[in-house]
Structures are given as C-alpha cells and as structure tokens.
Design an enzyme around this catalytic site. Structure first.
Site, PDB file in Angstrom:
ATOM      1  N   ASP A  12      20.065  54.373  21.380  1.00 58.53           N
ATOM      2  CA  ASP A  12      20.124  53.415  20.483  1.00 58.53           C
ATOM      3  C   ASP A  12      18.822  52.330  20.606  1.00 58.53           C
ATOM      4  OD1 ASP A  12      21.215  51.636  18.521  1.00 58.53           O
ATOM      5  OD2 ASP A  12      21.663  50.159  20.103  1.00 58.53           O
ATOM      6  N   SER A  13      18.736  51.310  19.589  1.00 59.61           N
ATOM      7  CA  SER A  13      17.653  50.197  19.903  1.00 59.61           C
ATOM      8  C   SER A  13      17.979  49.511  21.147  1.00 59.61           C
ATOM      9  CB  SER A  13      17.646  49.553  18.383  1.00 59.61           C
ATOM     10  OG  SER A  13      18.978  49.060  18.123  1.00 59.61           O
ATOM     11  N   TYR A  44      16.116  47.444  15.038  1.00 54.31           N
ATOM     12  CA  TYR A  44      15.404  48.622  14.115  1.00 54.31           C
ATOM     13  C   TYR A  44      15.687  48.203  12.682  1.00 54.31           C
ATOM     14  CZ  TYR A  44      14.753  52.200  17.757  1.00 54.31           C
ATOM     15  OH  TYR A  44      14.570  52.968  19.016  1.00 54.31           O
ATOM     16  N   GLY A  45      16.658  47.286  12.705  1.00 59.36           N
ATOM     17  CA  GLY A  45      17.237  47.298  11.115  1.00 59.36           C
ATOM     18  C   GLY A  45      16.482  46.715  10.094  1.00 59.36           C
ATOM     19  N   CYS A  75      23.135  55.208  16.905  1.00 58.81           N
ATOM     20  CA  CYS A  75      22.409  54.168  16.114  1.00 58.81           C
ATOM     21  C   CYS A  75      22.373  54.578  14.581  1.00 58.81           C
ATOM     22  CB  CYS A  75      20.966  53.965  16.589  1.00 58.81           C
ATOM     23  SG  CYS A  75      20.002  52.746  15.598  1.00 58.81           S
ATOM     24  N   ASN A  76      23.225  53.809  13.850  1.00 61.60           N
ATOM     25  CA  ASN A  76      23.391  54.364  12.392  1.00 61.60           C
ATOM     26  C   ASN A  76      21.869  54.172  11.894  1.00 61.60           C
ATOM     27  OD1 ASN A  76      26.553  54.092  11.272  1.00 61.60           O
ATOM     28  ND2 ASN A  76      26.009  52.790  13.090  1.00 61.60           N
ATOM     29  N   THR A  77      21.307  53.048  12.144  1.00 60.00           N
ATOM     30  CA  THR A  77      19.888  52.957  11.559  1.00 60.00           C
ATOM     31  C   THR A  77      18.978  54.199  11.685  1.00 60.00           C
ATOM     32  OG1 THR A  77      20.041  50.548  11.814  1.00 60.00           O
ATOM     33  CG2 THR A  77      17.733  51.503  10.905  1.00 60.00           C
ATOM     34  N   GLU A 154      22.591  41.624  21.477  1.00 58.52           N
ATOM     35  CA  GLU A 154      21.605  41.901  22.571  1.00 58.52           C
ATOM     36  C   GLU A 154      21.655  40.644  23.703  1.00 58.52           C
ATOM     37  OE1 GLU A 154      19.181  44.501  23.382  1.00 58.52           O
ATOM     38  OE2 GLU A 154      20.632  45.790  21.832  1.00 58.52           O
ATOM     39  N   CYS A 186      27.222  49.625  12.090  1.00 58.59           N
ATOM     40  CA  CYS A 186      26.050  49.352  13.126  1.00 58.59           C
ATOM     41  C   CYS A 186      26.639  49.379  14.508  1.00 58.59           C
ATOM     42  CB  CYS A 186      25.448  48.058  12.846  1.00 58.59           C
ATOM     43  SG  CYS A 186      24.235  47.434  14.205  1.00 58.59           S
ATOM     44  N   THR A 187      26.233  50.110  15.326  1.00 56.63           N
ATOM     45  CA  THR A 187      26.965  50.330  16.679  1.00 56.63           C
ATOM     46  C   THR A 187      26.972  48.907  17.432  1.00 56.63           C
ATOM     47  OG1 THR A 187      24.958  51.259  17.697  1.00 56.63           O
ATOM     48  CG2 THR A 187      26.579  52.883  16.742  1.00 56.63           C
ATOM     49  N   HIS A 188      26.068  48.048  17.060  1.00 54.05           N
ATOM     50  CA  HIS A 188      26.078  46.768  17.833  1.00 54.05           C
ATOM     51  C   HIS A 188      27.631  45.998  17.357  1.00 54.05           C
ATOM     52  CE1 HIS A 188      21.856  47.269  18.785  1.00 54.05           C
ATOM     53  NE2 HIS A 188      21.995  46.316  19.474  1.00 54.05           N
TER      54      HIS A 188
END
Ligand code: DGL
Length: 275
Positions: A12-13, A44-45, A75-77, A154, A186-188
């Site tokens: 992921d980012s 990344y978004g 990561c979806n993005t 984050e 979004c995985t966050h």
C-alpha cells in the site's frame, strides 16, 4: 530467501493496507507475509495514475526479489491505476487487488442511496466507472474523497477533531440525502469506522472489503497450490520506504503489534536496500 515458503507480498502507499493485512493474519495465520508501505510517496490519491503505476511496478519488482509468489495490492488507488498493467507485465504472478465494494453495498442498501469514500485518483479511473456501470444501476451513489483523511490515518489521528471535521463534511450531506450504506473505497479508511459510526449512527452499514479480500486470497492461494496452513503462526515482515519508527508506532496503534520494520529507498524508479 527460500521460495518454497509461499511468501505473499502485500503493499500500500502506507499504513492503509494494514486494514487488509489484519484480515489476512486472522484468516491465514500460517501464511508467510511481507508488507510493504510506500511511505516515501504517501498519499497516492492526488497523484497521476502513471506515477502510481510506476511505484506499483517498482514495488512489485522488489517483492519478487524477496521471493514472493503472490501479491495483494492492498490499495484501491494502486489497484485501479496499476493492476491491469501489473498482470500484463508479470503474467506468472497471481495478483489480488481491491475494487470499491459497490456491488455488496447495492445488495445491502434499502434506500437505494449509497455513499462511497475513496481517493480522488480512484474516482477518476475507468475501473471505478466500470464498477459503477456494472453494479450501480438503479441506485444513487454519493462520492467523497475525504481530502486529508489518508494523512490523518498515517499520523495516527483516528478520532481527533481534524479527522472528525473531514468525516462530518463528507458524511452529513450524505445522511441528509438518505444514504444507508457507506463503502470504504480506500484501505486507510476502515481504521476510522468507529468514528464514522459515531457520526452516522449504528444503523448505517459501513462496508469494509478486507474480509472479502482475505477470502479471495485464500481461494487464489489454493488455486495456485500456495496455501500454507498449520498450527504455526507466521510473523509478518514489514518494510517501509519512509520512516521505520513512525511505521512501528502506527503498527502498534492500528494492529496492536510490535515488530521490527526494515527500511528501503527509491532510486531511479527502483526500490533499493541502501540509499
Ligand atoms: N490506501 C490507499 C487506497 O486504498 C491509498 C491512499 C493514498 O495513498 O492516497 O486508495
């Protein structure tokens, strides 16, 4: 590294993919896993898709050098930007990717009004348009990128006032429109589900796709004879291209786990062990 151990790479980012890893560790505790956080480039978004593709490619090459035999793009993005290109460039490697969970949301919504929270980049891809086209017929989707939310997660801001403000400005208008189901695209974002439920109420369904991704991973591992089962719990390895201490703190906050975290560096589009 011994290839026979059927190592799975998850990336992921940043810390968002830990919401997916959490489900993988529960569902497949014996499977060896390496987690890569590209914190040198998070978020990344707001980036160009070509840039995200280049990151995903560099990370994939690095993970392959570590001996991974299957990769989860947590990561979806990165999934919407790069999964297609990754599958073409690395045809021997099975990939599991994310897709905004519009389908289950549509199936579960009674009001026919569904909210989707995902990054700006995700909303602008043809992959997202195709998900909406395939599964979103007859319902109304309300989309919001929640600017700044990835950065809050984050830094561990899961329920502070700044995070609450971002979520309220996305969710209150959705509630006013009659949304009864909200997709974590979004995985966050699953890490702020408790705060989301506080804002929208417990009766609104919030869909975290991570358990479905863990089930999909099991199916893929079985299909490729890579599944590792047994009594022994495998300890995941963690790597970041950012600050390992910061990642360690986040890992403890988000998954209540303490592990050493390795550091890598980007040079000319490649992930390297040394600066
Ligand atoms: N967690 C990622 C996603 O699922 C990326 C968020 C970001 O870096 O902007 O989209």
């Amino acid at each position: 590294m011994n290839k026979s151990q059927h190592l799975v790479g998850v990336f992921d980012s940043g810390v968002g993919g830990l919401s997916v890893l959490r489900e993988i560790l529960t569902a497949l505790p014996a499977q060896p896993v390496i987690y890569f956080a590209d914190q040198a480039h998070v978020p990344y978004g707001g980036r160009q898709l070509t840039e995200v593709q280049a990151f995903a490619r560099g990370i994939t090459q690095y993970l392959l050098r570590q001996g991974v035999e299957l990769i989860v793009v947590a990561c979806n993005t990165a999934s919407v930007a790069a999964l297609h290109a990754l599958r073409q460039e690395f045809p021997a490697i099975p990939f599991v990717g994310m897709e905004p969970a519009v389908k289950p949301a549509v199936e579960q919504s009674r009001s026919g009004k569904v909210g989707v929270l995902a990054t700006e980049a995700t909303f602008h891809t043809s992959m997202y348009a195709s998900v909406v086209e395939r599964f979103g017929q007859g319902i109304t989707l309300f989309e919001d990128p929640c600017p700044g939310l990835v950065a809050q997660v984050e830094k561990g801001g899961l329920n502070g006032p700044a995070t609450r403000r971002i979520l309220e400005s996305a969710l209150i208008p959705m509630m006013e429109k009659g949304v009864d189901t909200i997709v974590m695209g979004c995985t966050h974002y699953p890490f702020v589900i408790p705060l989301i439920q506080q804002i929208v109420g417990e009766e609104v369904r919030v869909i975290d796709p991570a358990p479905a991704i863990a089930r999909q991973l099991r199916r893929m591992l079985e299909a490729h004879n890579l599944l590792v089962e047994g009594q022994e719990v495998s300890v995941p390895r963690f790597i970041t291209s950012g600050n390992p201490i910061q990642f360690q703190d986040a890992l403890y906050l988000l998954l209540q786990q303490k592990h050493p975290v390795g550091r890598v560096f980007w040079r000319d589009g490649e992930v390297c062990e040394r600066a």
